[in-house]
Enzyme design. Structure first.
Site, mmCIF file in Angstrom:
data_model
loop_
_atom_site.group_PDB
_atom_site.id
_atom_site.type_symbol
_atom_site.label_atom_id
_atom_site.label_comp_id
_atom_site.label_asym_id
_atom_site.label_seq_id
_atom_site.Cartn_x
_atom_site.Cartn_y
_atom_site.Cartn_z
ATOM 1 N N GLY A 96 47.712 36.682 35.873
ATOM 2 C CA GLY A 96 46.458 36.972 35.172
ATOM 3 C C GLY A 96 46.696 37.132 33.681
ATOM 4 O O GLY A 96 47.834 37.025 33.203
ATOM 5 N N THR B 100 46.455 39.796 31.703
ATOM 6 C CA THR B 100 47.242 40.971 31.297
ATOM 7 C C THR B 100 48.719 40.745 31.629
ATOM 8 O O THR B 100 49.606 41.059 30.831
ATOM 9 C CB THR B 100 46.715 42.249 31.981
ATOM 10 N N ALA C 15 44.947 44.329 37.292
ATOM 11 C CA ALA C 15 44.028 44.608 38.404
ATOM 12 C C ALA C 15 42.613 44.260 37.964
ATOM 13 O O ALA C 15 42.312 44.241 36.759
ATOM 14 C CB ALA C 15 44.099 46.081 38.802
ATOM 15 N N ASP C 16 41.778 43.977 38.930
ATOM 16 C CA ASP C 16 40.359 43.753 38.617
ATOM 17 C C ASP C 16 39.614 45.078 38.580
ATOM 18 O O ASP C 16 38.691 45.260 37.788
ATOM 19 C CB ASP C 16 39.751 42.805 39.655
ATOM 20 N N LYS D 190 42.329 43.332 43.635
ATOM 21 C CA LYS D 190 43.044 42.292 42.920
ATOM 22 C C LYS D 190 42.713 40.934 43.532
ATOM 23 O O LYS D 190 42.209 40.852 44.631
ATOM 24 C CB LYS D 190 44.562 42.527 43.008
ATOM 25 N N GLY D 191 43.010 39.892 42.785
ATOM 26 C CA GLY D 191 42.784 38.545 43.320
ATOM 27 C C GLY D 191 41.736 37.764 42.573
ATOM 28 O O GLY D 191 41.400 36.646 42.956
ATOM 29 N N GLY D 192 41.233 38.347 41.471
ATOM 30 C CA GLY D 192 40.298 37.592 40.639
ATOM 31 C C GLY D 192 40.922 36.278 40.186
ATOM 32 O O GLY D 192 40.246 35.261 40.045
ATOM 33 N N GLU E 110 50.948 38.258 45.290
ATOM 34 C CA GLU E 110 51.075 39.532 44.575
ATOM 35 C C GLU E 110 51.413 40.648 45.557
ATOM 36 O O GLU E 110 52.280 41.483 45.302
ATOM 37 C CB GLU E 110 49.760 39.853 43.855
HETATM 38 C C1 5RP Z 1 45.164 37.848 39.896
HETATM 39 C C2 5RP Z 1 44.946 39.308 39.764
HETATM 40 C C3 5RP Z 1 44.875 39.862 38.393
HETATM 41 O O1 5RP Z 1 45.790 40.895 38.281
HETATM 42 C C4 5RP Z 1 43.501 40.384 38.146
HETATM 43 O O2 5RP Z 1 42.572 39.341 38.397
HETATM 44 C C5 5RP Z 1 43.339 40.881 36.713
HETATM 45 O O3 5RP Z 1 43.372 39.808 35.837
HETATM 46 P P1 5RP Z 1 43.302 39.991 34.271
HETATM 47 O O4 5RP Z 1 44.563 40.642 33.845
HETATM 48 O O5 5RP Z 1 43.176 38.580 33.762
HETATM 49 O O6 5RP Z 1 42.092 40.817 33.959
HETATM 50 O O7 5RP Z 1 44.831 40.029 40.709
HETATM 51 O O8 5RP Z 1 45.146 37.440 41.219
#
Ligand code: 5RP
Length: 223
Positions: free
Chosen positions: A29, A31, A83-84, A94-96, A103
């Site tokens: 992701g 971050t 994390a989302d 998580k999983g966005g 993960e």
């Molecule tokens: C990816 C995830 C990411 O950690 C979650 O989507 C956060 O993403 P971002 O850091 O872009 O906000 O779980 O599968």
């Protein structure tokens, strides 16, 4: 401060958790990408990294950080990921970014999960962000019905008008309209449905530390 600056600040702060001479688990992701960029500055001080997605592996390699196969790694002290959503007990959605299964696998081998997130990710109750569920393609309709029957609004994730496919060649159903009061129980229930590869709830094994980016600086939450 912009959201990206907050993400960058927590990514930098996470370097304090990297154990010298060891292998580190790295999430996926935007971050996590900032973290990889920071990690490249101390790449000579680690053995290498285990990646939670093909995208993360490619970024690690582009920085000259050796990427190891998880099957060759017995343990890691630390896994760092975004994390989302995260609640005050360290449970996360998580999983966005679609990498939830890998993960969860990489995190399961690490002693500590260090979550890095900007302040917008901290919530009292999980569920405003749609809960991703990775499923074997033939189980999409069955799992969609199960999610509907528990009051969620499930939507098959699409990319370019076709079902989005994960690194594991599976589909993702995003379950909206959930108010997750008992994340541990819901994780166990959904994980047990036939066809579910994994659910994007990280509550049975949640974060041990969260570095939260705020306008007042990086706050450390321990669970
Ligand atoms: C990816 C995830 C990411 O950690 C979650 O989507 C956060 O993403 P971002 O850091 O872009 O906000 O779980 O599968």
């Amino acid at each position: 401060m912009t959201q990206d600056e907050l993400k960058q600040a927590v990514a930098r702060a996470a370097l304090d958790y990297v154990v010298e001479g060891e292998i580190i688990g790295v999430g996926t992701g935007s971050t996590a990408n900032f973290f990889i960029d920071e990690l490249s500055r101390i790449r000579d001080r680690i053995q290498g990294a285990v990646a939670s997605s093909e995208a993360t592996a490619a970024r690690l390699r582009s920085h000259g950080i050796p990427v190891l196969d998880l099957n060759q790694v017995e343990r890691m002290s630390v896994y760092v990921d975004g994390a989302d959503e995260i609640n005050h007990q360290g449970a996360m959605i998580k999983g966005g970014g679609g990498a939830l299964t890998r993960e969860k696998i990489v995190a399961s081998v690490a002693d500590r999960f260090v979550c890095i997130a900007d302040g917008s990710k901290l919530v009292d109750v999980l569920g405003k962000f749609a809960l991703p569920v990775e499923v074997i393609p033939m189980a999409v309709a069955a799992v969609t019905r199960q999610l509907s029957s528990m009051g969620a609004a499930p939507v098959l994730r699409l990319k370019d008008g076709k079902p989005y496919l994960t690194d594991n060649a599976c589909c993702i159903i995003d379950a909206m309209d959930l108010e997750i009061r008992d994340p541990v129980a819901l994780e166990q229930v959904i994980n047990a449905w036939p066809g579910v590869v994994s659910v994007g709830l990280f509550a049975v094994k949640g974060a041990n530390v969260c570095l939260l980016g705020t306008v007042d600086g990086v706050k450390t939450m321990k669970f």
